[in-house]
Write a protein that holds these residues in place. Structure first.
Motif, mmCIF file in Angstrom:
data_model
loop_
_atom_site.group_PDB
_atom_site.id
_atom_site.type_symbol
_atom_site.label_atom_id
_atom_site.label_comp_id
_atom_site.label_asym_id
_atom_site.label_seq_id
_atom_site.Cartn_x
_atom_site.Cartn_y
_atom_site.Cartn_z
ATOM 1 N N VAL A 177 0.377 -6.558 -1.208
ATOM 2 C CA VAL A 177 0.397 -5.360 -2.138
ATOM 3 C C VAL A 177 1.880 -4.696 -2.344
ATOM 4 N N ASP A 178 1.968 -3.734 -3.592
ATOM 5 C CA ASP A 178 2.889 -2.985 -3.479
ATOM 6 C C ASP A 178 2.494 -1.671 -3.326
ATOM 7 N N VAL A 179 3.334 -0.566 -3.195
ATOM 8 C CA VAL A 179 3.078 0.754 -2.880
ATOM 9 C C VAL A 179 1.742 1.172 -3.901
ATOM 10 N N ASP A 180 1.732 1.231 -4.896
ATOM 11 C CA ASP A 180 0.509 1.490 -5.870
ATOM 12 C C ASP A 180 -0.828 0.850 -5.338
ATOM 13 N N GLY A 181 -0.585 -0.743 -4.972
ATOM 14 C CA GLY A 181 -1.790 -1.356 -4.532
ATOM 15 C C GLY A 181 -2.258 -0.814 -3.141
ATOM 16 N N ALA A 182 -1.415 -0.391 -2.459
ATOM 17 C CA ALA A 182 -1.817 0.162 -0.976
ATOM 18 C C ALA A 182 -2.514 1.314 -1.286
ATOM 19 N N VAL A 183 -2.035 2.117 -1.951
ATOM 20 C CA VAL A 183 -2.793 3.368 -2.156
ATOM 21 C C VAL A 183 -4.033 3.141 -2.883
ATOM 22 N N ARG A 184 -4.349 2.242 -3.850
ATOM 23 C CA ARG A 184 -5.614 1.801 -4.402
ATOM 24 C C ARG A 184 -6.537 1.387 -3.092
ATOM 25 N N LEU A 185 -6.136 0.638 -2.364
ATOM 26 C CA LEU A 185 -6.927 0.029 -1.201
ATOM 27 C C LEU A 185 -7.230 1.081 -0.220
ATOM 28 N N VAL A 186 -6.239 1.644 0.355
ATOM 29 C CA VAL A 186 -6.259 2.566 1.315
ATOM 30 C C VAL A 186 -6.434 4.134 1.098
ATOM 31 N N GLY A 187 -5.882 4.586 0.118
ATOM 32 C CA GLY A 187 -6.006 5.803 -0.137
ATOM 33 C C GLY A 187 -4.811 6.692 0.170
ATOM 34 N N TYR A 188 -3.591 6.020 0.683
ATOM 35 C CA TYR A 188 -2.307 6.856 1.378
ATOM 36 C C TYR A 188 -1.199 5.896 0.867
ATOM 37 N N ARG A 189 -0.026 6.718 0.771
ATOM 38 C CA ARG A 189 1.250 5.636 0.762
ATOM 39 C C ARG A 189 1.719 5.117 2.043
ATOM 40 N N PRO A 190 1.905 3.998 2.066
ATOM 41 C CA PRO A 190 2.393 3.362 3.214
ATOM 42 C C PRO A 190 3.639 4.197 3.851
ATOM 43 N N ILE A 191 3.948 3.947 5.005
ATOM 44 C CA ILE A 191 5.056 4.696 5.771
ATOM 45 C C ILE A 191 6.414 4.165 5.146
ATOM 46 N N VAL A 192 6.193 2.984 4.983
ATOM 47 C CA VAL A 192 7.681 2.340 4.606
ATOM 48 C C VAL A 192 7.970 2.272 3.024
#
Length: 308
Positions: A177-192
């Protein structure tokens, strides 16, 4: 069975009283009871309970009880159970004992069903209890398997990092995933998502549905080509690494748990409301570098790693 073992004999008393033991087991229990007053008293309690139940008069089934129960149970999710009891009773034939038993059982089902129906007005009480128990069972069921998978991953990560990543992605339904994909799946922005310290580059980001939780995994490359992996997750990863040696240390301003791996170390610490686990770390100094960088980025964002 050891004939002098009270605990073992007491576990068999019910089956002994009902005649369900083998001939050899029956003889051993009988010999033990003859010599043990405590177990003899326990057996006597079975006999008294059975006698009391046999002497209890069962209520007769009132006329048209089934029609009344079925009409009352229409909004309650247990009518199939009551109907099944009715069919069993009908197949056995008329009997005051069967009728009385089925009447009592139907009443219990009715009360249980109504309790679940009206109890559901409490915000998710029954659902939350079931969910908690389910999570507990899953945790125990997959703990040994999960630890074994992580052990295989760690062995591959040092010599075959790409193969290790493919293995973990396949095992736990990983999705790049990219950042937006991560937010969609887990609900928060990754730390990286706001970058890495100097000397590190982000190779990939993915989301894994691991037995413990759904987590974000970031594969990072050092300038020399070696691999460092950051997991961001909700749970504490105490069981991820099995019985490998571990110790507590202060890294930056965080209390970190350091785990001794075969060719490196792993470190885990609390970051905001979640946990970060770094795998493939060289030493405690590198952990401190990562901790300080993430704290610095969180401070600039003003919302920690919670911001989406």
């Amino acid at each position: 069975m050891a004939s002098n073992d009270c605990k073992t004999v007491q576990q068999c008393l019910s089956a002994y009283y009902d005649g369900e033991l083998s001939a050899g087991q029956t003889a051993e229990v009988a010999r033990h009871i003859e010599a043990c007053d405590e177990c003899a008293a326990d057996l006597s309690s079975f006999e008294s309970l059975s006698l009391d139940f046999a002497q209890t008069s069962l209520p007769a089934m009132p006329p048209q009880l089934w029609q009344k129960i079925e009409s009352e149970l229409e909004p309650v999710p247990v009518p199939e159970s009551v109907t099944l009891l009715r069919r069993v009773a009908d197949s056995i034939g008329p009997s005051p004992y069967v009728a009385g038993f089925v009447s009592m059982a139907a009443s219990v089902l009715l009360l249980l069903g109504l309790g679940l129906w009206y109890g559901s007005e409490e915000p998710g009480a029954a659902i939350a209890l079931h969910s908690h128990q389910g999570e507990h069972d899953v945790s125990h069921q997959h703990l040994a398997e999960f630890t074994g998978v992580m052990n295989d991953y760690l062995k591959k990560l040092h010599s075959e990092p790409d193969a290790a990543e493919r293995m973990l992605l396949t095992r736990y339904n990983g999705e790049r995933v990219d950042v937006d994909g991560a937010v969609r799946l887990v609900g928060y922005r990754p730390i990286v998502s706001d970058g890495l310290p100097e000397g590190y580059a982000l190779a990939s980001t993915s989301v894994l549905k691991m037995p413990c939780c759904t987590c974000v995994k970031a594969v990072c490359r050092r300038n020399d080509g070696s691999t460092l992996v950051l997991f961001e997750h909700d749970d504490q990863e105490a069981a991820w690494f099995g019985d490998r040696p571990s110790s507590m240390a202060t890294c930056g301003d965080k209390d970190c748990c350091l785990i001794d791996l075969d060719h490196s170390i792993a470190a885990t610490w609390k970051q905001g409301s979640r946990n970060v686990t770094a795998v493939g770390v060289r030493d405690q100094a590198e952990v401190a570098t990562l901790v300080k960088w993430l704290e610095k980025k969180a401070g600039r964002a003003g919302v920690g790693i919670e911001g989406a």
